[in-house]
Design a protein around this motif. Structure first.
Motif, PDB file in Angstrom:
ATOM      1  N   LEU A   1      44.719  64.753  72.129  1.00  0.00           N
ATOM      2  CA  LEU A   1      45.890  65.556  72.471  1.00  0.00           C
ATOM      3  C   LEU A   1      47.196  65.084  71.822  1.00  0.00           C
ATOM      4  CD1 LEU A   1      45.196  66.042  76.300  1.00  0.00           C
ATOM      5  CD2 LEU A   1      44.730  67.654  74.446  1.00  0.00           C
ATOM      6  N   ILE A   2      47.530  63.812  71.985  1.00  0.00           N
ATOM      7  CA  ILE A   2      48.851  63.338  71.575  1.00  0.00           C
ATOM      8  C   ILE A   2      48.993  63.277  70.057  1.00  0.00           C
ATOM      9  CG2 ILE A   2      50.560  61.515  71.817  1.00  0.00           C
ATOM     10  CD1 ILE A   2      49.749  63.089  74.397  1.00  0.00           C
ATOM     11  N   TYR A   3      48.034  62.652  69.379  1.00  0.00           N
ATOM     12  CA  TYR A   3      48.111  62.567  67.913  1.00  0.00           C
ATOM     13  C   TYR A   3      48.202  63.934  67.247  1.00  0.00           C
ATOM     14  CZ  TYR A   3      46.423  62.337  63.136  1.00  0.00           C
ATOM     15  OH  TYR A   3      46.277  62.529  61.786  1.00  0.00           O
ATOM     16  N   PRO A   4      47.330  64.893  67.559  1.00  0.00           N
ATOM     17  CA  PRO A   4      47.439  66.192  66.884  1.00  0.00           C
ATOM     18  C   PRO A   4      48.697  66.964  67.254  1.00  0.00           C
ATOM     19  CG  PRO A   4      45.718  66.251  68.559  1.00  0.00           C
ATOM     20  CD  PRO A   4      46.121  64.818  68.399  1.00  0.00           C
ATOM     21  N   LEU A   5      49.174  66.795  68.479  1.00  0.00           N
ATOM     22  CA  LEU A   5      50.409  67.477  68.870  1.00  0.00           C
ATOM     23  C   LEU A   5      51.573  67.009  68.000  1.00  0.00           C
ATOM     24  CD1 LEU A   5      52.088  69.269  70.764  1.00  0.00           C
ATOM     25  CD2 LEU A   5      52.322  67.284  72.279  1.00  0.00           C
ATOM     26  N   ILE A   6      51.732  65.689  67.868  1.00  0.00           N
ATOM     27  CA  ILE A   6      52.814  65.150  67.043  1.00  0.00           C
ATOM     28  C   ILE A   6      52.604  65.532  65.582  1.00  0.00           C
ATOM     29  CG2 ILE A   6      53.910  63.021  66.222  1.00  0.00           C
ATOM     30  CD1 ILE A   6      53.281  61.783  68.955  1.00  0.00           C
ATOM     31  N   GLY A   7      51.372  65.470  65.106  1.00  0.00           N
ATOM     32  CA  GLY A   7      51.082  65.836  63.730  1.00  0.00           C
ATOM     33  C   GLY A   7      51.419  67.282  63.419  1.00  0.00           C
ATOM     34  N   SER A   8      51.265  68.165  64.419  1.00  0.00           N
ATOM     35  CA  SER A   8      51.540  69.585  64.195  1.00  0.00           C
ATOM     36  C   SER A   8      53.013  69.838  63.896  1.00  0.00           C
ATOM     37  CB  SER A   8      51.117  70.407  65.424  1.00  0.00           C
ATOM     38  OG  SER A   8      52.017  70.238  66.506  1.00  0.00           O
ATOM     39  N   TRP A   9      53.877  68.954  64.362  1.00  0.00           N
ATOM     40  CA  TRP A   9      55.304  69.164  64.152  1.00  0.00           C
ATOM     41  C   TRP A   9      55.707  69.058  62.691  1.00  0.00           C
ATOM     42  CZ3 TRP A   9      56.835  65.360  68.640  1.00  0.00           C
ATOM     43  CH2 TRP A   9      56.464  65.941  69.854  1.00  0.00           C
ATOM     44  N   LYS A  10      54.907  68.330  61.909  1.00  0.00           N
ATOM     45  CA  LYS A  10      55.163  68.240  60.472  1.00  0.00           C
ATOM     46  C   LYS A  10      54.054  68.919  59.669  1.00  0.00           C
ATOM     47  CE  LYS A  10      56.127  67.201  56.254  1.00  0.00           C
ATOM     48  NZ  LYS A  10      57.085  68.057  55.525  1.00  0.00           N
ATOM     49  N   TRP A  11      52.850  68.403  59.773  1.00  0.00           N
ATOM     50  CA  TRP A  11      51.750  68.894  58.934  1.00  0.00           C
ATOM     51  C   TRP A  11      51.259  70.277  59.364  1.00  0.00           C
ATOM     52  CZ3 TRP A  11      48.753  63.601  58.988  1.00  0.00           C
ATOM     53  CH2 TRP A  11      49.412  62.703  58.133  1.00  0.00           C
ATOM     54  N   GLY A  12      51.506  70.644  60.620  1.00  0.00           N
ATOM     55  CA  GLY A  12      51.098  71.962  61.087  1.00  0.00           C
ATOM     56  C   GLY A  12      52.164  73.024  60.913  1.00  0.00           C
ATOM     57  N   GLY A  13      53.281  72.666  60.257  1.00  0.00           N
ATOM     58  CA  GLY A  13      54.348  73.636  60.019  1.00  0.00           C
ATOM     59  C   GLY A  13      55.290  73.806  61.189  1.00  0.00           C
ATOM     60  N   GLY A  14      55.399  72.770  62.041  1.00  0.00           N
ATOM     61  CA  GLY A  14      56.233  72.852  63.226  1.00  0.00           C
ATOM     62  C   GLY A  14      57.693  72.521  62.976  1.00  0.00           C
ATOM     63  N   ALA A  15      58.370  72.119  64.052  1.00  0.00           N
ATOM     64  CA  ALA A  15      59.822  71.959  64.029  1.00  0.00           C
ATOM     65  C   ALA A  15      60.294  70.864  63.078  1.00  0.00           C
ATOM     66  CB  ALA A  15      60.332  71.685  65.438  1.00  0.00           C
ATOM     67  N   LEU A  16      59.578  69.740  63.001  1.00  0.00           N
ATOM     68  CA  LEU A  16      59.991  68.665  62.099  1.00  0.00           C
ATOM     69  C   LEU A  16      59.866  69.091  60.645  1.00  0.00           C
ATOM     70  CD1 LEU A  16      58.593  65.389  63.708  1.00  0.00           C
ATOM     71  CD2 LEU A  16      60.922  66.284  63.752  1.00  0.00           C
TER      72      LEU A  16
ATOM     73  N   ALA B   1      51.589  60.987  53.739  1.00  0.00           N
ATOM     74  CA  ALA B   1      50.226  60.710  54.200  1.00  0.00           C
ATOM     75  C   ALA B   1      50.170  60.021  55.558  1.00  0.00           C
ATOM     76  CB  ALA B   1      49.487  59.861  53.161  1.00  0.00           C
ATOM     77  N   GLY B   2      51.317  59.851  56.224  1.00  0.00           N
ATOM     78  CA  GLY B   2      51.234  59.412  57.605  1.00  0.00           C
ATOM     79  C   GLY B   2      51.771  58.047  57.981  1.00  0.00           C
ATOM     80  N   SER B   3      52.802  57.541  57.321  1.00  0.00           N
ATOM     81  CA  SER B   3      53.414  56.289  57.789  1.00  0.00           C
ATOM     82  C   SER B   3      53.851  56.421  59.240  1.00  0.00           C
ATOM     83  CB  SER B   3      54.626  55.925  56.920  1.00  0.00           C
ATOM     84  OG  SER B   3      54.242  55.440  55.665  1.00  0.00           O
ATOM     85  N   THR B   4      54.373  57.591  59.592  1.00  0.00           N
ATOM     86  CA  THR B   4      54.759  57.857  60.976  1.00  0.00           C
ATOM     87  C   THR B   4      53.659  58.589  61.722  1.00  0.00           C
ATOM     88  OG1 THR B   4      57.170  57.805  60.780  1.00  0.00           O
ATOM     89  CG2 THR B   4      56.270  59.291  62.420  1.00  0.00           C
ATOM     90  N   LEU B   5      53.183  59.697  61.164  1.00  0.00           N
ATOM     91  CA  LEU B   5      52.285  60.584  61.905  1.00  0.00           C
ATOM     92  C   LEU B   5      50.939  59.954  62.210  1.00  0.00           C
ATOM     93  CD1 LEU B   5      53.073  63.940  60.067  1.00  0.00           C
ATOM     94  CD2 LEU B   5      54.036  63.069  62.202  1.00  0.00           C
ATOM     95  N   VAL B   6      50.507  58.985  61.433  1.00  0.00           N
ATOM     96  CA  VAL B   6      49.260  58.276  61.715  1.00  0.00           C
ATOM     97  C   VAL B   6      49.551  56.847  62.162  1.00  0.00           C
ATOM     98  CG1 VAL B   6      47.057  57.448  60.798  1.00  0.00           C
ATOM     99  CG2 VAL B   6      47.959  59.662  60.055  1.00  0.00           C
ATOM    100  N   HIS B   7      50.233  56.087  61.315  1.00  0.00           N
ATOM    101  CA  HIS B   7      50.350  54.645  61.553  1.00  0.00           C
ATOM    102  C   HIS B   7      51.305  54.280  62.674  1.00  0.00           C
ATOM    103  CE1 HIS B   7      47.685  53.602  58.292  1.00  0.00           C
ATOM    104  NE2 HIS B   7      48.274  54.539  57.573  1.00  0.00           N
ATOM    105  N   SER B   8      52.509  54.827  62.657  1.00  0.00           N
ATOM    106  CA  SER B   8      53.409  54.443  63.746  1.00  0.00           C
ATOM    107  C   SER B   8      53.019  55.112  65.059  1.00  0.00           C
ATOM    108  CB  SER B   8      54.877  54.737  63.394  1.00  0.00           C
ATOM    109  OG  SER B   8      55.173  56.110  63.453  1.00  0.00           O
ATOM    110  N   VAL B   9      52.382  56.275  65.001  1.00  0.00           N
ATOM    111  CA  VAL B   9      51.865  56.873  66.236  1.00  0.00           C
ATOM    112  C   VAL B   9      50.807  55.948  66.835  1.00  0.00           C
ATOM    113  CG1 VAL B   9      50.422  58.744  67.139  1.00  0.00           C
ATOM    114  CG2 VAL B   9      52.405  59.285  65.731  1.00  0.00           C
ATOM    115  N   GLY B  10      49.905  55.432  65.998  1.00  0.00           N
ATOM    116  CA  GLY B  10      48.951  54.441  66.472  1.00  0.00           C
ATOM    117  C   GLY B  10      49.642  53.165  66.918  1.00  0.00           C
ATOM    118  N   GLY B  11      50.682  52.755  66.185  1.00  0.00           N
ATOM    119  CA  GLY B  11      51.418  51.544  66.522  1.00  0.00           C
ATOM    120  C   GLY B  11      52.153  51.640  67.844  1.00  0.00           C
ATOM    121  N   TRP B  12      52.748  52.801  68.129  1.00  0.00           N
ATOM    122  CA  TRP B  12      53.423  52.984  69.422  1.00  0.00           C
ATOM    123  C   TRP B  12      52.414  52.915  70.561  1.00  0.00           C
ATOM    124  CZ3 TRP B  12      58.275  52.138  69.839  1.00  0.00           C
ATOM    125  CH2 TRP B  12      59.176  52.498  68.828  1.00  0.00           C
ATOM    126  N   GLY B  13      51.235  53.492  70.340  1.00  0.00           N
ATOM    127  CA  GLY B  13      50.174  53.386  71.342  1.00  0.00           C
ATOM    128  C   GLY B  13      49.755  51.947  71.552  1.00  0.00           C
TER     129      GLY B  13
END
Length: 431
Positions: free
Chosen positions: A167-182, A191-203
């Motif tokens: 739920l959380i990872y794809p939701l945040i990813g949609s804001w950029k890679w899914g054409g969302g608000a970001l 390729a995901g310094s924030t959307l993959v790595h820092s999202v995992g890092g915050w977790g």
């Protein structure tokens, strides 16, 4: 009428040739994307090696079990819900969407999936699209595993992974890679310094805070080193990750474009080298020793740092981005220990600290004038607040219900014997 026959034949031949070239282009692009998918998949072996190598021998099986089950849960949960949450096809850029039509297609009408050159500008097929993105999702989950190793309950970790990746990872990813608000805002993350790595890092950070440090890690204000089980295994793991990153970043071009793919691979490799050098020098300055662990994490720091801008940062600045990442990972590790935040493999320092740095670096070094440091900062903040809050809530609920930490006895004796009944390193002598 006969006069026009040769011309019509030429037009038909040209159309046939164009169609053939387009199909060949699709095949070439799709083969590269599938190879990249395989390279990203093999990163799980790298994560397993790093975590098992840096972890204590008495917890080896537990660590390897988590690293085996994580991609299983990650890929399945992404297939069930994540893919359609991450790519909902926003009619207007927003913060939430779900592609019910895509979910229905995947499970009930797979024969209608687009595998033609009309999908993704002939870059790849629908199925390759899913599998490549699923590998990214599973990677985000693996980051958390290493930080909270050796004292977290396996069941609690698996439940966390299910919700965080599903739920959380794809939701945040949609804001950029899914054409969302970001994306509409102009935020950039290749390729995901924030959307993959820092999202995992915050977790991982939320987990480290709520699970607490290992027994005996911090005594009388001092940090007690807990030697890992296998330095060679950790080295092998890092080099496997370095190899996998060629698919992680190179595949994010989303085609086999020879110019851009080769450029991305060069900036990626240079940043990794510079990160290793930065980690080596910073660790020598801080600890007065040739610290192999910090060189290894420095390599990963450089890779994470360049991931957001590998396609828009030139080779010279890429070296600087990686080098700074290597220094930051040492500083971050020292500060976490001072705060008594026990991260077994340095996941928070590598993926969170350097993920944030790499994303902000796009606003400093990008060759695209539309990329703004302020926009990057806003994007990092939005993603960070969301990821940390969500992870903290999930871990807190688990802690209040099923518990997230093993007993003191199990932790002292090792999780392998108590939870799995076998040890990771066993020598059998013939009698």
């Amino acid at each position: 009428m006969d006069y026009f026959a040769p011309l019509l034949a030429q037009d038909a031949a040209a159309i046939d040739l164009s169609a053939e070239l387009t199909q060949n282009l699709l095949t070439t692009n799709n083969v590269w994307m599938m190879l990249s998918t395989a390279l990203v998949f093999i990163m799980h072996l790298g994560f397993a090696g790093v975590e098992a190598g840096f972890g204590q021998a008495k917890n080896t099986v537990n660590i390897l079990f988590k690293n085996t089950i994580t991609p299983i849960i990650g890929i399945l949960s992404y297939a069930v819900v994540g893919f359609y949450l991450m790519y909902p096809g926003f009619d207007l850029p927003g913060w939430f969407g779900f592609d019910a039509a895509g979910w229905s297609l995947f499970w009930f009408a797979p024969e209608t999936a687009d595998i033609t050159a009309g999908y993704a500008d002939a870059g790849y097929t629908y199925w390759t699209d899913f599998l490549f993105q699923a590998m990214f999702a599973a990677t985000a989950a693996t980051i958390v595993s290493g930080a909270i190793a050796e004292r977290v309950k396996l069941g609690a970790y698996l439940v966390f992974t299910l919700f965080y990746v599903g739920l959380i990872y794809p939701l945040i990813g949609s804001w950029k890679w899914g054409g969302g608000a970001l994306d509409e805002m102009g935020f950039y993350d290749f390729a995901g310094s924030t959307l993959v790595h820092s999202v995992g890092g915050w977790g991982a950070l939320a987990g480290v805070i709520l699970v607490g440090p290992r027994i005996g890690k911090y005594v009388n204000g001092k940090t007690v080193e807990k030697p890992g089980s296998s330095v060679p295994l950790a080295v092998i793991g890092v080099f496997m990750l370095w190899l996998g990153w060629f698919g992680f970043n190179g595949g994010s071009v989303l085609s086999a474009d020879p110019g851009l793919v080769s450029f991305v691979l060069v900036t990626t490799c240079l940043a990794a080298c510079a990160g290793g050098l930065g980690g080596f020098l910073a660790a020598y300055f801080a600890f007065k020793r040739l610290d192999l662990g910090m060189v290894l994490n420095g390599i990963l720091a450089g890779l994470v740092s360049i991931t957001a801008g590998a396609d828009v940062i030139n080779p010279g600045p890429a070296v600087l981005v990686g080098f700074i990442g290597g220094i930051l990972v040492v500083i971050s590790a020292v500060l976490l220990d001072r705060a008594k935040l026990d991260d077994v493999v340095g996941a928070v320092s590598v993926h969170l600290t350097c993920g944030v740095w790499g994303t902000l670096a796009v606003g400093i070094f990008s060759t695209n004038p539309d990329h703004s440091f302020f926009t990057q900062l806003i994007g990092v903040a939005i993603c960070g607040i969301t990821a940390f809050a969500a992870a903290f809530i999930i871990f807190f609920v688990l802690k209040s219900t099923m518990g997230i930490r093993v007993s003191e006895e199990h932790e002292r004796n090792g999780l392998d014997s108590h939870e799995h009944g076998i040890r990771g390193y066993t020598i059998v002598y013939d009698e």
